[in-house]
Design an enzyme around this catalytic site. Structure first.
Site, short mmCIF file in Angstrom:
data_model
loop_
_atom_site.label_atom_id
_atom_site.label_comp_id
_atom_site.label_asym_id
_atom_site.label_seq_id
_atom_site.Cartn_x
_atom_site.Cartn_y
_atom_site.Cartn_z
N ASP A 58 -11.21 2.46 3.56
CA ASP A 58 -11.47 1.02 3.44
C ASP A 58 -12.96 0.74 3.22
O ASP A 58 -13.33 -0.37 2.82
CB ASP A 58 -11.05 0.30 4.73
CG ASP A 58 -9.70 -0.40 4.61
OD1 ASP A 58 -9.32 -0.77 3.48
OD2 ASP A 58 -9.05 -0.59 5.65
N GLN A 98 -5.02 -1.77 9.47
CA GLN A 98 -4.87 -3.09 8.84
C GLN A 98 -5.46 -4.17 9.75
O GLN A 98 -5.16 -4.23 10.95
CB GLN A 98 -3.39 -3.37 8.54
CG GLN A 98 -3.14 -4.64 7.72
CD GLN A 98 -3.73 -4.58 6.32
OE1 GLN A 98 -3.83 -3.52 5.71
NE2 GLN A 98 -4.14 -5.72 5.80
N LYS A 152 0.84 -1.20 0.00
CA LYS A 152 0.00 0.00 0.00
C LYS A 152 0.87 1.25 0.00
O LYS A 152 0.58 2.22 -0.71
CB LYS A 152 -0.96 -0.02 1.21
CG LYS A 152 -2.07 -1.06 1.04
CD LYS A 152 -2.90 -1.28 2.29
CE LYS A 152 -3.89 -2.42 2.06
NZ LYS A 152 -4.70 -2.78 3.25
#
Ligand code: GUN
Length: 292
Positions: free
Chosen positions: A119, A96, A52
């Protein structure tokens, strides 16, 4: 059979994002800024977050990686989320997953400002997505839809079977595949308790496998001419590799591919698109496309 090249599609989209960012900067604007919180040392999570950060560089974004040990308390993590919520220099951020067991994952997700939730995991974004309102859509389903569109895979009125009911992939995928402005398909979701799973799969024009079981989908489960999307990325031991493992999809590619109209490989299919869609969401956040 057409092999769906997620890596190449993602590279094209990232180049377009980079161009748009340079235009923004040339006009005196700020580079989009993504922050990522990584807790602990899970190998898979480390790789995802590293990729990422690399994707941010490729797109001309700023990125910040915030690392914590496994023993971070929920309060400390929530305080970090709160700081990022309040930081005007950060356009969007992710925590995460998975988090250590002593931390309530849902509580952390709900602490994220939904306007920075790139997200698309916050209940406000999930709810808005479900009723077709502008919002951040989680990256894996959005990446799959983008691939289907990019390769002109017919979805309208088709039968789509989704294997898996996770909050991150299965559920949002089903919502989007059924929506008029996205898949416009007839959708069935199968999971570990489904009694007629194989029969359902055999009727699918589009089969999306997201159960995390290497090689689960065999040739006898796939209709001739189906489009097969493999979301699985399980690490399986492989002593011939320097890393000691390889990524395995949910689909037995070699036996399934000859039956398909379209199929995604693992790696190089859905994976690169997921990260690319996170970049797109971060650009949307910086442009305040969905929320002020
Ligand atoms: N863990 C597995 N997939 C994801 C993802 O898309 N986002 C985050 N934050 N964690 C994940």
């Amino acid at each position: 059979m057409t092999l769906i090249d997620g890596k190449a599609t993602a590279a094209t989209i990232k180049a377009e994002i980079k161009q748009e960012v340079e235009n923004i900067v040339a006009q005196g604007g700020r580079r989009p800024h993504l922050a990522a919180i990584l807790v602990g040392h899970d190998g898979g999570s480390e790789t995802y977050v590293k990729n990422k950060v690399l994707a941010c560089e490729a797109c001309g974004f700023e990125s910040t990686l915030l690392r914590f040990e496994d023993d971070i308390t929920e309060e400390e993590l929530l305080a970090c989320v709160s700081r990022l919520n309040d930081d005007p220099e950060v356009d969007g951020f992710i925590v995460q997953l998975p988090l250590p067991r002593h931390i309530n994952e849902q509580r952390v997700i709900e602490a994220i400002d939904y306007r920075k939730d790139v997200d698309g995991f916050h209940p406000i974004n999930v709810g808005r997505m479900a009723i077709g309102l502008p919002c951040f859509i989680s990256a894996t389903p959005l990446g799959i839809l983008t691939l289907l569109q990019h390769y002109n895979v017919p979805t309208r009125g088709k039968k789509c079977v989704i294997l898996g009911r996770s909050n991150i992939v299965g559920k949002p995928m089903a919502q989007l595949m059924m929506q008029k402005q996205w898949g416009d398909a007839t959708v069935t979701v199968c999971h570990s308790r489904s009694e007629t799973l194989k029969e359902e799969c055999r009727q699918a024009d589009i089969l999306i496998a997201a159960i995390g079981q290497p090689g689960f989908v065999t040739a006898d489960m796939v209709k001739e001419g189906a489009a097969v999307i493999d979301v699985g990325t399980t690490r399986v031991p492989d002593p011939t590799r320097k890393s000691g493992f390889r990524l395995s999809g949910d689909v037995r590619f070699d036996e399934v591919a000859p039956r398909c109209s379209f199929i995604t490989p693992v790696p190089g299919g859905v994976g690169p698109m997921t990260i690319c869609m996170l970049m797109l969401n971060t650009l949307s956040a910086a442009k305040k496309e969905f929320y002020q």
